[in-house]
Motif scaffolding. Structure first.
Motif, PDB file in Angstrom:
ATOM      1  N   SER A 136      41.125  42.302  30.904  1.00 33.16           N
ATOM      2  CA  SER A 136      40.472  42.995  31.643  1.00 33.16           C
ATOM      3  C   SER A 136      39.942  42.104  32.777  1.00 33.16           C
ATOM      4  O   SER A 136      39.688  42.487  33.818  1.00 33.16           O
ATOM      5  CB  SER A 136      39.095  43.734  31.076  1.00 33.16           C
ATOM      6  OG  SER A 136      38.184  42.583  30.601  1.00 33.16           O
ATOM      7  N   GLN A 184      34.037  35.771  32.901  1.00 27.56           N
ATOM      8  CA  GLN A 184      33.854  37.154  33.590  1.00 27.56           C
ATOM      9  C   GLN A 184      32.792  37.037  34.609  1.00 27.56           C
ATOM     10  O   GLN A 184      33.135  37.481  35.752  1.00 27.56           O
ATOM     11  CB  GLN A 184      33.365  38.174  32.509  1.00 27.56           C
ATOM     12  CG  GLN A 184      34.588  39.072  31.855  1.00 27.56           C
ATOM     13  CD  GLN A 184      33.988  39.882  30.890  1.00 27.56           C
ATOM     14  OE1 GLN A 184      33.146  39.789  30.262  1.00 27.56           O
ATOM     15  NE2 GLN A 184      34.822  41.009  30.846  1.00 27.56           N
ATOM     16  N   ALA A 240      35.999  46.889  39.609  1.00 29.27           N
ATOM     17  CA  ALA A 240      36.663  46.387  38.320  1.00 29.27           C
ATOM     18  C   ALA A 240      36.604  47.132  37.282  1.00 29.27           C
ATOM     19  O   ALA A 240      35.793  48.026  37.069  1.00 29.27           O
ATOM     20  CB  ALA A 240      35.691  45.024  38.322  1.00 29.27           C
ATOM     21  N   ILE A 241      37.137  46.587  36.165  1.00 27.22           N
ATOM     22  CA  ILE A 241      37.544  47.527  34.962  1.00 27.22           C
ATOM     23  C   ILE A 241      36.182  47.491  34.380  1.00 27.22           C
ATOM     24  O   ILE A 241      35.884  48.409  33.664  1.00 27.22           O
ATOM     25  CB  ILE A 241      38.746  46.808  34.192  1.00 27.22           C
ATOM     26  CG1 ILE A 241      40.065  47.311  35.205  1.00 27.22           C
ATOM     27  CG2 ILE A 241      38.788  47.653  32.817  1.00 27.22           C
ATOM     28  CD1 ILE A 241      41.368  46.546  34.306  1.00 27.22           C
ATOM     29  N   SER A 299      40.894  42.794  36.447  1.00 27.24           N
ATOM     30  CA  SER A 299      40.029  42.920  37.527  1.00 27.24           C
ATOM     31  C   SER A 299      40.206  42.113  38.589  1.00 27.24           C
ATOM     32  O   SER A 299      40.089  42.583  39.776  1.00 27.24           O
ATOM     33  CB  SER A 299      38.477  42.787  36.883  1.00 27.24           C
ATOM     34  OG  SER A 299      38.323  43.628  35.718  1.00 27.24           O
TER      35      SER A 299
END
Length: 824
Positions: free
Chosen positions: A231, A288, A771-772, A235
């Motif tokens: 992810s 992240q 973003a996811i 993203s």
């Protein structure tokens, strides 16, 4: 005066160096870019999810001690994969055999490192045939048994907590049915294998599960980490092209000249290379949270670039040639850039004080990135602009559009100056209204929640529709973790628990009595048992359970139970020895160490209790024990992280505001002899943050692992609008007839650059909303809101505050004027 003169002299020398030797500056920066580029290959991918935040916390260390000292269902140093099966009835003979065949496939592959399995299939097969110890033996046993035998075996196991715990909440022993089950497969991985290998193992098991006839899925830390990493990559793949396209569009709109656009892009690329090259050399992992760093730096870089190019064009409009125009523009902006950079470092760097390493690393990366942004856009870009303009002149390349973004005569300039025009009539009333509205929004926003859960880091169960229309190369992969976790919650909804870690001599008489006494009148979040008692699992419950099944052991317990309550209170060493030598030894080792010096008790928490309430209950309960006791468990660790997230947010904001205000007061006092302007400068950003907090609560957003940084970052990003406005105001104030006229000129000139900067920053950072993961999406939304509020307050709140500042200044100067000798 001496300090101010020294600072001005230093800035003048630096400015002259840039203007007089632009090619040397360009070469030096290109060489440094090559050096930093060497560190890009060393940038590592950090851990994602919750683990990155819990590492090193005292509460997590206590939980690690519990996991190390007490035997878990599987041997230490093993990894596990959960096989989650759903069906109309997972307890039919055919369904159990299908799962046994899946276990056979897993065991047959040496690269999957299967060691053992625990779940309905092994337990039912071993109840039917105690010698069955392999998946093949499980399958053969189940195939030989009749459906009636299997149903009776399930009924016999209904009192086995391990068996019922592996079945869905709707397990019915009468009808012998359940809609879901969990089988846990353990892997004894080689010490040379790391998390990547575990991810590979669990991915392969997932492939086997997908080919099974029934609905079967694999779940574990490896697959979770894989989807978090995926992810993160997806993203970046989705967001960064959008950010770049938006920035390119606004660079074109703002610069309207392809050469200037190219210079802006080159400067932005250099900023990213410098920042992430440094991260590689420093060994700071990319997580992240770090996805927000390049977006922030690109937005701030564009802001600097627009200001320098726009001011340069203003000077050329006034008739200055290139070198002198840049000397004037850069000379005026350099102080503002330095002020903005220092205040941004205060805002971003305030996160360095966090106890949570991902937030701390984000603070380091963003603070250093802002410094690099200043160096590149404050030194390299002006030099590059002069050099390219010189080449353009010599080659006869025409300029496409060199007009400033806004002026006093433009429609945009008039709109931006409108608040300053209104402010002259009732500045006091406007400031009071802003203070009151800010107080109301701040009070409302003070109730914003705090969260820390896996869902913050994981993609949603259903991806947004807009992702379906993306080109194939930008389309994200498939995500199943959130759906699986929701399935676990729905089918196996278990209440949270806390643990009490005890250290002492548990062979002493009445040691177990003291341990069990805590079950009575527990803190409210733990009062979930009958009669308001605690629901606990400990060595006491293991002793009682084994006594119910073994008459000989029950007799031993009774002989040493003086008050006849089922809890032995003497000769405990003997009782432990017999217990550990019995079939209940595995359960006993989960709650008492072999030396009888360390124990743990696990308490069920009320489903309505918050993590904070559960953590407080654990602390309160720990104080009741006569031995050394520590509250821990996943719920307690989560609560500790949430507390630190909130502390990071408040402390970061306080540090950013105090340092920023102090610095501005000193700077304006030393350089301009107008210290109160430092306070005026902070006024708009405080109102902006109050409105941001109120908006967060209204939108249902929380302070989480990334948005906790938003308050201090808002100071770092937002203060730039006030600083640029105030700095330009000072220049105009010295030449104008009053603050009102100076502010009108300021907003119609610099206001255009601020407006362009606001649009690029808002849309650039706001692209993170695409973003996811919710973590990044919410952060992008909040940064965009923060920038918008900061810009609006710089043109709405600053003008009336400046007019009030002028009145205070005039009151201060009147006594001095009366003391001056007259010319008569």
């Amino acid at each position: 005066m001496a300090v101010a003169e020294a600072v001005e002299a230093a800035i003048k020398r630096l400015n002259n160096g840039i203007v007089d030797r632009p090619r040397a500056i360009i070469i030096a920066f290109l060489l440094l870019t090559g050096v930093f580029a060497g560190g890009l290959g060393s940038v590592s991918m950090g851990e994602g999810g919750l683990d990155a935040f819990t590492e090193g916390l005292p509460e997590q260390n206590a939980l690690d001690d519990v996991n190390e000292n007490f035997q878990q269902p599987f041997a230490p140093n093993t990894e596990t994969t959960q096989l989650i099966r759903t069906d109309d009835n997972v307890l039919t003979k055919e369904s159990l055999i299908r799962e046994a065949r899946v276990l056979e496939q897993i065991e047959s592959r040496d690269d999957l490192w299967m060691d053992a399995a625990s779940g309905p299939v092994p337990l039912i097969a071993q109840q039917l045939n105690p010698s069955a110890s392999t998946p093949t033996a499980y399958r053969e046993t189940l195939e030989r048994a009749s459906p009636t035998e299997i149903r009776q075996t399930v009924r016999d196991l209904k009192g086995n907590a391990q068996f019922t715990g592996s079945l869905a909440d709707n397990f019915n022993p009468t009808s012998v049915s359940a809609s879901a089950s969990i089988t846990t497969v353990s892997h004894t991985l080689s010490k040379s294998l790391g998390s990547d290998e575990l991810t590979t193992v669990q991915t392969e098991i997932q492939s086997i599960a997908e080919n099974a006839p029934s609905d079967l899925r694999a779940f574990g830390s490896g697959t979770t980490q894989a989807e978090i990493t995926q992810s993160m990559t997806d993203s970046l793949t989705i967001v960064m092209p959008i950010v770049i396209l938006l920035l390119l569009f606004f660079l074109v709109v703002a610069y309207r000249d392809p050469i200037d656009v190219a210079l802006g892009l080159i400067s932005l690329v250099m900023t990213i290379i410098w920042t992430f090259g440094f991260l590689g050399y420093a060994g700071i992992p990319f997580s992240q949270q770090m996805i927000s760093v390049p977006v922030l730096l690109l937005a701030v870089g564009v802001d600097f670039g627009i200001h320098i190019i726009n001011r340069y064009r203003e000077e050329t409009e006034r008739g200055f040639e290139g070198i002198e125009a840049m000397r004037a523009a850069n000379g005026q902006l350099m102080v503002a850039f330095i002020i903005v950079t220092v205040t941004a470092v205060f805002g971003f760097g305030a996160n360095v004080i966090s106890d949570l390493s991902p937030i701390r690393n984000l603070g380091i990366a963003s603070a250093l990135g802002i410094i690099f942004t200043y160096l590149i856009f404050g030194l390299f870009l002006p030099a590059a602009k002069l050099a390219t303009d010189d080449v353009r002149t010599r080659l006869g390349v025409p300029e496409f559009n060199s007009k400033p973004i806004a002026s006093e005569d433009s429609a945009l300039g008039r709109v931006l100056a409108f608040p300053a025009q209104v402010s002259q009539y009732a500045p006091t009333a406007i400031v009071v209204a802003l203070l009151l509205s800010g107080a109301v929004m701040g009070a409302y926003g003070s109730g914003v929640g705090t969260s820390f859960e896996n869902e913050d880091f994981l993609p949603p169960e259903e991806l947004p529709d807009y992702l379906e229309v993306l080109p194939a190369q930008f389309s994200p992969g498939e995500y199943t973790i959130t759906e699986t976790m929701n399935l676990l919650d729905n089918k196996f909804g278990q209440r949270d628990s806390i643990k009490i870690y005890l250290e002492g001599n548990f062979e002493e008489d009445h040691a177990l009595e003291a341990m069990a006494a805590s079950d009575e009148s527990p803190p409210e979040p733990l009062a979930v048992g009958a009669g308001g008692q605690a629901e606990a699992q400990s060595i006491v419950t293991v002793i009682q359970s084994h006594a119910d099944q073994n008459p000989e052991f029950a007799s031993l317990v009774a002989r040493n139970d003086q008050n006849d309550n089922g809890i032995p209170d003497q000769n405990l060493e003997r009782i432990y020895d017999v217990l550990f030598a019995s079939s209940a030894s595995g359960q006993a080792e989960q709650y008492l160490t072999e030396d009888h010096r360390t124990a743990q008790i696990e308490y069920t928490v009320d489903s309505d209790a918050t993590p904070s309430e559960a953590s407080s209950a654990a602390s309160e309960l720990a104080e009741r024990f006569p031995t050394e006791a520590t509250g821990t468990g996943n719920t307690v660790v989560m609560s500790a992280v949430m507390d630190r997230i909130f502390q990071s947010a408040i402390q970061g904001l306080a540090i950013a505001v105090v340092l920023t205000a102090s610095f501005l007061v000193v700077v304006y006092g030393v350089l301009e002899r107008k210290p109160l302007l430092g306070v005026v400068n902070v006024f708009p950003i405080l109102i902006s943050i109050a409105f941001l907090l109120g908006t967060m609560r209204y939108l249902g957003m929380t302070l989480n692992a990334l948005t906790a940084t938003i308050l201090s970052i808002s100071v770092g990003v937002g203060i730039a609008y006030s600083v640029h406005t105030t700095h330009r105001f000072i220049d105009e104030y010295d030449q104008a007839t009053g603050a009102h006229e100076a502010m009108v000129v300021t907003l119609s000139g610099t206001g255009g650059a601020l407006f362009g900067s606001m649009l690029t920053t808002t849309l650039g950072t706001g692209a993170l909303a695409l973003a996811i993961t919710p973590l990044l999406g919410n952060f992008g939304t909040l940064i965009a809101l923060s920038v918008s509020y900061s810009f609006l307050m710089s043109i709405i709140a600053l003008p009336p505050a400046v007019l009030l500042w002028e009145r205070v200044r005039q009151w201060e100067l009147q006594p001095l004027a009366r003391l001056r000798p007259t010319t008569d």
